[in-house]
Design an enzyme around this catalytic site. Sequence first.
Site, PDB file in Angstrom:
ATOM      1  N   THR A 345       0.811  -1.218   0.000  1.00 34.28           N
ATOM      2  CA  THR A 345       0.000   0.000   0.000  1.00 34.28           C
ATOM      3  C   THR A 345       0.841   1.263   0.000  1.00 34.28           C
ATOM      4  O   THR A 345       0.460   2.264  -0.610  1.00 34.28           O
ATOM      5  CB  THR A 345      -0.942  -0.008   1.224  1.00 34.28           C
ATOM      6  OG1 THR A 345      -1.735  -1.186   1.185  1.00 34.28           O
ATOM      7  CG2 THR A 345      -1.843   1.211   1.243  1.00 34.28           C
ATOM      8  N   ASP A 381      14.327  -2.280   7.125  1.00 37.33           N
ATOM      9  CA  ASP A 381      13.967  -3.108   5.985  1.00 37.33           C
ATOM     10  C   ASP A 381      13.190  -2.241   5.008  1.00 37.33           C
ATOM     11  O   ASP A 381      12.254  -1.529   5.406  1.00 37.33           O
ATOM     12  CB  ASP A 381      13.104  -4.294   6.433  1.00 37.33           C
ATOM     13  CG  ASP A 381      12.607  -5.107   5.247  1.00 37.33           C
ATOM     14  OD1 ASP A 381      13.448  -5.708   4.567  1.00 37.33           O
ATOM     15  OD2 ASP A 381      11.381  -5.128   5.014  1.00 37.33           O
ATOM     16  N   ASP A 383      10.801  -2.108   1.835  1.00 36.51           N
ATOM     17  CA  ASP A 383       9.851  -2.965   1.124  1.00 36.51           C
ATOM     18  C   ASP A 383       9.215  -2.156  -0.012  1.00 36.51           C
ATOM     19  O   ASP A 383       8.103  -1.659   0.106  1.00 36.51           O
ATOM     20  CB  ASP A 383       8.794  -3.466   2.100  1.00 36.51           C
ATOM     21  CG  ASP A 383       7.939  -4.579   1.525  1.00 36.51           C
ATOM     22  OD1 ASP A 383       7.846  -4.665   0.292  1.00 36.51           O
ATOM     23  OD2 ASP A 383       7.362  -5.339   2.313  1.00 36.51           O
ATOM     24  N   GLU A 385       7.648  -2.079  -3.518  1.00 28.70           N
ATOM     25  CA  GLU A 385       6.971  -2.943  -4.478  1.00 28.70           C
ATOM     26  C   GLU A 385       6.393  -2.111  -5.632  1.00 28.70           C
ATOM     27  O   GLU A 385       5.248  -1.709  -5.567  1.00 28.70           O
ATOM     28  CB  GLU A 385       5.887  -3.741  -3.765  1.00 28.70           C
ATOM     29  CG  GLU A 385       6.417  -4.547  -2.595  1.00 28.70           C
ATOM     30  CD  GLU A 385       5.345  -5.318  -1.845  1.00 28.70           C
ATOM     31  OE1 GLU A 385       4.272  -5.599  -2.425  1.00 28.70           O
ATOM     32  OE2 GLU A 385       5.565  -5.631  -0.670  1.00 28.70           O
ATOM     33  N   TYR A 453       5.750 -15.945  -2.724  1.00 32.65           N
ATOM     34  CA  TYR A 453       4.345 -16.276  -2.482  1.00 32.65           C
ATOM     35  C   TYR A 453       3.519 -15.282  -3.284  1.00 32.65           C
ATOM     36  O   TYR A 453       4.056 -14.364  -3.922  1.00 32.65           O
ATOM     37  CB  TYR A 453       3.992 -16.220  -0.988  1.00 32.65           C
ATOM     38  CG  TYR A 453       4.602 -15.055  -0.233  1.00 32.65           C
ATOM     39  CD1 TYR A 453       4.101 -13.769  -0.397  1.00 32.65           C
ATOM     40  CD2 TYR A 453       5.670 -15.234   0.638  1.00 32.65           C
ATOM     41  CE1 TYR A 453       4.655 -12.691   0.291  1.00 32.65           C
ATOM     42  CE2 TYR A 453       6.230 -14.178   1.325  1.00 32.65           C
ATOM     43  CZ  TYR A 453       5.715 -12.898   1.143  1.00 32.65           C
ATOM     44  OH  TYR A 453       6.265 -11.837   1.814  1.00 32.65           O
TER      45      TYR A 453
END
Length: 611
Positions: A345, A381, A383, A385, A453
């Site tokens: 998001t 970290d 992330d 996307e 996944y």
Amino acid sequence: MRFRLRSRHKVTAGLTTLLLPLATLVALASPAEAAESATATYTKTQDWGNGFEGKWTLKNTGTTTLNAWAVEWDFPADTKVTSAWDADVTSSGTHWTAKNKSWNGTLAPGASVSFGFNGTGSGAPANCKLNGGSCDGTSVPGDKPPSAPGTPTASDITNTSAKLSWTAATDDKGIKNYDVLRDGAKVATVTGTSYSDTGLTAGTDYSYTIQARDTADQTGPVSGARAVRTTGGGDPGPGPGDKVKLGYFTNWGVYGRNYHVKNLVTSGSAAKITHINYAFGNVQGGKCTIGDAYADYDKAYTADQSVDGVADTWDQPLRGNFNQLRKLKAKYPHIKVLWSFGGWTWSGGFTEAMKNPAAFADSCYKLVEDPRWADVFDGIDLDWEYPNACGLSCDTSGPAVFKTMMQAFRTKFGANNLVTAAITADASSGGKIDSADYGGAAQYSDWYNVMTYDFFGAWAKNGPTAPHSPLTSYPGIPQAGFNSAEAIAKLKAKGVPSAKLLLGIGFYGRGWTGVTQKEPGGTATGPAAGTYEAGIEDYKVLKSKCPANGTIAGTAYAHCGSDWWSYDTPATVTSKMSWAKNQALGGAFFWEFSGDSSNGELVSAINGGLG
């Protein structure tokens, strides 16, 4: 992570309007950075016999903006503050101090601010001071508190001692001395910028911060925290081994899911993991920002909800998940915690942030190393996307942008902090792995969380049904390159060392409904019903609701009624861990803790499988 942030009920603290009867007016001076003059009035605005409500109103009557304020006064022994709002109120005996919150410390000339409290007793405030000056508005001290010292470095670490050194704080009147704090408690006061702490326990984790004091005895903010582990200690006891075993903990899980840090203890998972990624911080305006302030550091925990069985108090400086993670690390010192930013998001902010990588990294460092919670986190970290590709939004920054980002963060966070990233597992020809320089960036990253996944799911509402986390390809797989083995192989071929790759495990299943075929490849009419979102369900629900009755490509699937689900079970997780070991991978990670059973079946399978 592919998950969207859940809808969640946010608790917003209401600010009570204080309308208490008229009482004593007391003039008050201003804060650390004072104007020419400042005043304040105290009013007892309500009295109900055995208690009262009080209110302070501060006004900047000078010509210079005030950037902080601290009010001090004395109450008679029988008069006490029992709760407060819009200020942090503490006491030492009968002496009381109120300091501004992070959001109301600035007062422009002519501006006012109020804070209030409930109390017991009948006394009125006396001996009012502001930063050591008179409270009559005629004598306003101009002395600023000292700055924070530099984050200490550690050297000469032995079984029982460690030497700490730090860069000096600054102050307009001069530094008097420094307090050395070990795990938040003062252990020494020194005049120099180094200290050797002795009498420690071998093989034990400690956290050190430094706080400066000026010649007016004002203390400034604490430095960033430095983690130190003494040498020796023999067998550290039961632990999760050398492989990385990392789980994501979501801040929104404390709402509808009712999943808290303590659940890591009661499930037995805390003893079987090595790292936690706390998800998520946001990326906005080119900077790292707080994701959910209430869940992160404000939610109060009762004794039965707390990791150590101790309830939060109204006046403690840190609550919420951050404080619970601090308590978890004290109980399980082998665990390291990283703060994860972005996610499905909130990845859209990376494009703007990467217009100035150094400034972006600096903003994130300042947030992660905020003195209120610096000891909680061991790194960051990222992330995103996805860099130079499309997720919820698309980025066209170019293939070099990811390497540039990781280099900027390693430069800022240094060798003593972890810097990691969650990355795509799309190994298709010309797919997302080909879109960014993951190989070149690997030198700056401790490891990659490869999101093996969500390859397939009910966003393709009519199917074909397929396992969302296949370990290998299989005849009839809907998309070539969409499996774990090909993703790992492609990343290795691009120069990423095996030890810097973690295999991803989903603690949930993806499913369709309207399916008549048991085996993969069937047609469907839409996503199966899920507790929080159609087409997705936690392992802990599926294990009973729709037990697995087949496996393909190393992943379980289940056909029950007209629903078809794919998900990992303890057995398939164990086999995936064996594969990861044979590939010499650095370990495994999973999304996310709350999907597991109450006794941590999947975490146990990861731990046992990796050894």
